[in-house]
Design a protein around this motif. Structure first.
Motif, PDB file in Angstrom:
ATOM      1  N   VAL A   1     -44.176  46.874  13.599  1.00 48.48           N
ATOM      2  CA  VAL A   1     -45.316  46.513  12.764  1.00 48.48           C
ATOM      3  C   VAL A   1     -45.610  47.618  11.744  1.00 48.48           C
ATOM      4  O   VAL A   1     -45.684  47.382  10.535  1.00 48.48           O
ATOM      5  CB  VAL A   1     -46.562  46.225  13.618  1.00 48.48           C
ATOM      6  N   GLY A   2     -45.764  48.842  12.223  1.00 53.06           N
ATOM      7  CA  GLY A   2     -46.078  49.944  11.322  1.00 53.06           C
ATOM      8  C   GLY A   2     -44.934  50.287  10.394  1.00 53.06           C
ATOM      9  O   GLY A   2     -45.136  50.575   9.205  1.00 53.06           O
ATOM     10  N   LEU A   3     -43.721  50.275  10.931  1.00 51.08           N
ATOM     11  CA  LEU A   3     -42.551  50.606  10.127  1.00 51.08           C
ATOM     12  C   LEU A   3     -42.355  49.585   9.016  1.00 51.08           C
ATOM     13  O   LEU A   3     -42.097  49.946   7.851  1.00 51.08           O
ATOM     14  CB  LEU A   3     -41.326  50.655  11.042  1.00 51.08           C
ATOM     15  N   GLY A   4     -42.473  48.310   9.347  1.00 51.45           N
ATOM     16  CA  GLY A   4     -42.308  47.270   8.338  1.00 51.45           C
ATOM     17  C   GLY A   4     -43.374  47.347   7.253  1.00 51.45           C
ATOM     18  O   GLY A   4     -43.085  47.182   6.061  1.00 51.45           O
ATOM     19  N   TYR A   5     -44.611  47.606   7.664  1.00 50.98           N
ATOM     20  CA  TYR A   5     -45.695  47.712   6.682  1.00 50.98           C
ATOM     21  C   TYR A   5     -45.441  48.883   5.743  1.00 50.98           C
ATOM     22  O   TYR A   5     -45.580  48.745   4.515  1.00 50.98           O
ATOM     23  CB  TYR A   5     -47.025  47.891   7.403  1.00 50.98           C
ATOM     24  N   ALA A   6     -45.085  50.042   6.297  1.00 45.31           N
ATOM     25  CA  ALA A   6     -44.882  51.239   5.474  1.00 45.31           C
ATOM     26  C   ALA A   6     -43.714  51.064   4.505  1.00 45.31           C
ATOM     27  O   ALA A   6     -43.799  51.459   3.332  1.00 45.31           O
ATOM     28  CB  ALA A   6     -44.647  52.452   6.369  1.00 45.31           C
ATOM     29  N   LYS A   7     -42.627  50.474   4.978  1.00 50.24           N
ATOM     30  CA  LYS A   7     -41.476  50.264   4.100  1.00 50.24           C
ATOM     31  C   LYS A   7     -41.812  49.282   2.983  1.00 50.24           C
ATOM     32  O   LYS A   7     -41.419  49.482   1.830  1.00 50.24           O
ATOM     33  CB  LYS A   7     -40.272  49.775   4.912  1.00 50.24           C
ATOM     34  N   GLY A   8     -42.550  48.227   3.315  1.00 51.98           N
ATOM     35  CA  GLY A   8     -42.956  47.275   2.287  1.00 51.98           C
ATOM     36  C   GLY A   8     -43.854  47.910   1.236  1.00 51.98           C
ATOM     37  O   GLY A   8     -43.713  47.656   0.035  1.00 51.98           O
ATOM     38  N   LEU A   9     -44.802  48.747   1.689  1.00 50.17           N
ATOM     39  CA  LEU A   9     -45.703  49.417   0.753  1.00 50.17           C
ATOM     40  C   LEU A   9     -44.936  50.385  -0.132  1.00 50.17           C
ATOM     41  O   LEU A   9     -45.150  50.432  -1.362  1.00 50.17           O
ATOM     42  CB  LEU A   9     -46.794  50.147   1.531  1.00 50.17           C
ATOM     43  N   ALA A  10     -44.046  51.170   0.474  1.00 49.77           N
ATOM     44  CA  ALA A  10     -43.256  52.115  -0.319  1.00 49.77           C
ATOM     45  C   ALA A  10     -42.408  51.386  -1.357  1.00 49.77           C
ATOM     46  O   ALA A  10     -42.303  51.827  -2.517  1.00 49.77           O
ATOM     47  CB  ALA A  10     -42.357  52.939   0.612  1.00 49.77           C
ATOM     48  N   TRP A  11     -41.804  50.273  -0.965  1.00 51.79           N
ATOM     49  CA  TRP A  11     -40.975  49.500  -1.898  1.00 51.79           C
ATOM     50  C   TRP A  11     -41.809  48.963  -3.051  1.00 51.79           C
ATOM     51  O   TRP A  11     -41.411  49.048  -4.213  1.00 51.79           O
ATOM     52  CB  TRP A  11     -40.309  48.348  -1.145  1.00 51.79           C
ATOM     53  N   SER A  12     -42.992  48.422  -2.732  1.00 54.36           N
ATOM     54  CA  SER A  12     -43.826  47.816  -3.777  1.00 54.36           C
ATOM     55  C   SER A  12     -44.352  48.850  -4.764  1.00 54.36           C
ATOM     56  O   SER A  12     -44.559  48.538  -5.942  1.00 54.36           O
ATOM     57  CB  SER A  12     -44.989  47.051  -3.138  1.00 54.36           C
ATOM     58  N   LEU A  13     -44.558  50.072  -4.284  1.00 56.39           N
ATOM     59  CA  LEU A  13     -45.086  51.141  -5.139  1.00 56.39           C
ATOM     60  C   LEU A  13     -43.974  51.978  -5.771  1.00 56.39           C
ATOM     61  O   LEU A  13     -44.266  52.875  -6.574  1.00 56.39           O
ATOM     62  CB  LEU A  13     -45.996  52.067  -4.327  1.00 56.39           C
ATOM     63  N   GLU A  14     -42.730  51.714  -5.369  1.00 60.90           N
ATOM     64  CA  GLU A  14     -41.581  52.512  -5.812  1.00 60.90           C
ATOM     65  C   GLU A  14     -41.786  53.983  -5.451  1.00 60.90           C
ATOM     66  O   GLU A  14     -41.587  54.884  -6.264  1.00 60.90           O
ATOM     67  CB  GLU A  14     -41.327  52.337  -7.312  1.00 60.90           C
TER      68      GLU A  14
END
Length: 329
Positions: A92-105
């Protein structure tokens, strides 16, 4: 560490942690506890924990950013616990963090949970290696020699229950609440620590391993024999602390390292802190709010690694429920 603004997310077990760190300083540290959710089961139910993380994480990140007065695009680095821990909550946390990092570049780092505890303990008094670190929590009891940042030599670990897990199980034996650490400490204050004949586990044996499962069995026997619950709690706490501190002292003497760091949830125990203070070692302990699992410790560990390496992790990295610290860097 520069002026890098780091978001750290911790979801390795039951508590949802979100922290913001900038220039090596904790700006925000929020934890959404799941204690009441799991209390009726006497321990963490992984599926329930995963669902709760998913429900609260986005709101908690938004609140952390609001309290710091920053926007998502102000972040320089996004980090999350990659392991070890319960695989569902980790995802849950890993997926959220990776998605946020990707969206913000923005770069992403997957952090080892124990390395997070280490850096949390040094949040207000940073020191440089070499030193020893004892990490004692509900899921871990490990003793490492730290020669340099990123170089961790495992000296000893529990052969069965973790120290915090033993506190929880003995608390359950005595009919106390969950989590057991604070409940045992509270009840122990009213008991005689020498009234019940507990034995310090692993005393006299070579090496630096720990064992706590026998204390649980002994507590059941002493309860059935009619010993007072307060005396059982006090005796258990005494020998658990003696095991941790005695092993740490031997390792310090054998290695010649007088500087030690003690981290993890058990580090909040006042009897343990008092015993450590009496050793004469240079002891570093977590400040309030950074003993149990939290996001700030993950952000602190990520900030130091980023300053040292300037290398992001791939967004394809997976959760590592069983992940030795020595393999994390």
């Amino acid at each position: 560490m520069g002026n890098v603004l780091v978001l750290g997310i911790e979801t390795s077990c039951d508590d949802t942690g979100v922290g913001l760190v900038q220039d090596g300083r904790v700006r925000v540290n929020l934890v959404a506890s799941q204690t009441l959710l799991h209390a009726e089961y006497g321990g963490v139910v992984p599926e329930l924990a995963s669902r709760e993380h998913a429900q609260v994480l986005d709101r908690l990140v938004a609140r952390a950013l609001d309290e710091a007065g920053v926007r998502p695009r102000d972040l320089d680095l996004v980090a999350a616990t990659r392991g070890p821990g319960l695989v569902g909550p980790l995802l849950v946390g890993l997926g959220y963090a990776k998605g946020l990092a990707w969206s913000l570049e923005r770069p992403f780092l997957g952090v080892h949970h124990l390395e997070g505890h280490l850096h949390g303990a040094l949040a207000e008094a940073p020191v440089e290696p070499p030193f020893l670190v004892l990490i004692a929590s509900g899921g871990h009891t490990h003793l490492y020699r730290v020669e340099a940042w990123g170089r961790y030599e495992l000296l000893g670990a529990t052969r069965d229950d973790a120290a915090g897990e033993a506190f929880d199980k003995v608390a359950r034996t005595l009919g106390l609440g969950y989590p057991g650490g604070p409940e045992i400490e509270r009840l122990a204050a009213a008991g005689d620590p020498h009234a019940v004949p507990f034995s310090v586990p692993m005393r006299g044996r070579a090496g630096y391993d720990f064992s706590f499962s026998g204390l649980k069995t002994a507590a059941v026997r002493f309860r059935d024999e009619g010993h007072a619950p307060a005396d059982i709690a006090a005796g258990f706490q005494r020998v658990a602390v003696a095991s941790l501190v005695g092993t740490l002292e031997r390792a310090a003497q054998d290695t010649g390292l007088r500087r030690v760091v003690v981290a993890g949830g058990v580090a909040a125990n006042r009897a343990l802190r008092a015993a450590l203070a009496a050793t004469g070692l240079e002891v570093h302990l977590p400040p309030p709010g950074l003993t149990s699992d939290n996001g700030a410790m993950i952000a602190l560990a990520a900030a130091r690694r980023w300053a040292r390496e300037r290398r992001a992790d791939s967004l394809t990295v997976s959760a590592e429920p069983y992940w030795p610290l020595g393999e994390a860097v």
